[in-house]
Design an enzyme around this catalytic site. Sequence first.
Site, PDB file in Angstrom:
ATOM      1  N   LYS A 176       9.201   3.493  -0.096  1.00  0.00           N
ATOM      2  CA  LYS A 176       7.789   3.218   0.192  1.00  0.00           C
ATOM      3  C   LYS A 176       7.183   4.332   1.033  1.00  0.00           C
ATOM      4  O   LYS A 176       6.126   4.886   0.706  1.00  0.00           O
ATOM      5  CB  LYS A 176       7.630   1.878   0.905  1.00  0.00           C
ATOM      6  CG  LYS A 176       6.183   1.569   1.281  1.00  0.00           C
ATOM      7  CD  LYS A 176       6.068   0.381   2.191  1.00  0.00           C
ATOM      8  CE  LYS A 176       5.785   0.877   3.574  1.00  0.00           C
ATOM      9  NZ  LYS A 176       5.536  -0.136   4.561  1.00  0.00           N
ATOM     10  N   MET A 177       7.837   4.695   2.125  1.00  0.00           N
ATOM     11  CA  MET A 177       7.290   5.712   3.017  1.00  0.00           C
ATOM     12  C   MET A 177       7.266   7.086   2.343  1.00  0.00           C
ATOM     13  O   MET A 177       6.319   7.854   2.510  1.00  0.00           O
ATOM     14  CB  MET A 177       8.093   5.776   4.313  1.00  0.00           C
ATOM     15  CG  MET A 177       7.465   6.692   5.343  1.00  0.00           C
ATOM     16  SD  MET A 177       5.712   6.359   5.707  1.00  0.00           S
ATOM     17  CE  MET A 177       5.773   4.702   6.327  1.00  0.00           C
TER      18      MET A 177
END
Length: 135
Positions: free
Chosen positions: A33-34
């Site tokens: 996600k990051m």
Amino acid sequence: IKKATAILLQKYEGDIPSNAEEMVRELPGVGPKMAFLTLNIAFDKPAGIGVDTHVLRFCKILGWSNSTNAEIARKQLESWLPQSKWIDINLIMVGLGQHIQQKDERKKLSARLEELSEAEKKASIKLLKKLGFKA
């Protein structure tokens, strides 16, 4: 954070890896996600969809994914959503999720709905109810 910073300084001369897979592999604490959000937002590079709890919940509610696993939902969403829309969907879904989960924001959103035309109100309320919004 300290370990990731040290790696970035030593291995990447203070820069970041150029792709999400390398970020996840090389930087402790950085998940898909990051990594995707970093590439998408900071570098305007649609590398993937960063699926957090908001995106995962909306995908399930809207019938875009039947999984409770973020990576599976990401792959399902990416399989049909054009890559040119990946950055936008992240901003919209995460932002909407953050807003409608905050009590004060729910009140503000209800007030903003009053300014819409009748057709816009009906469409907006239908979508918000589907997403779990309660005024």
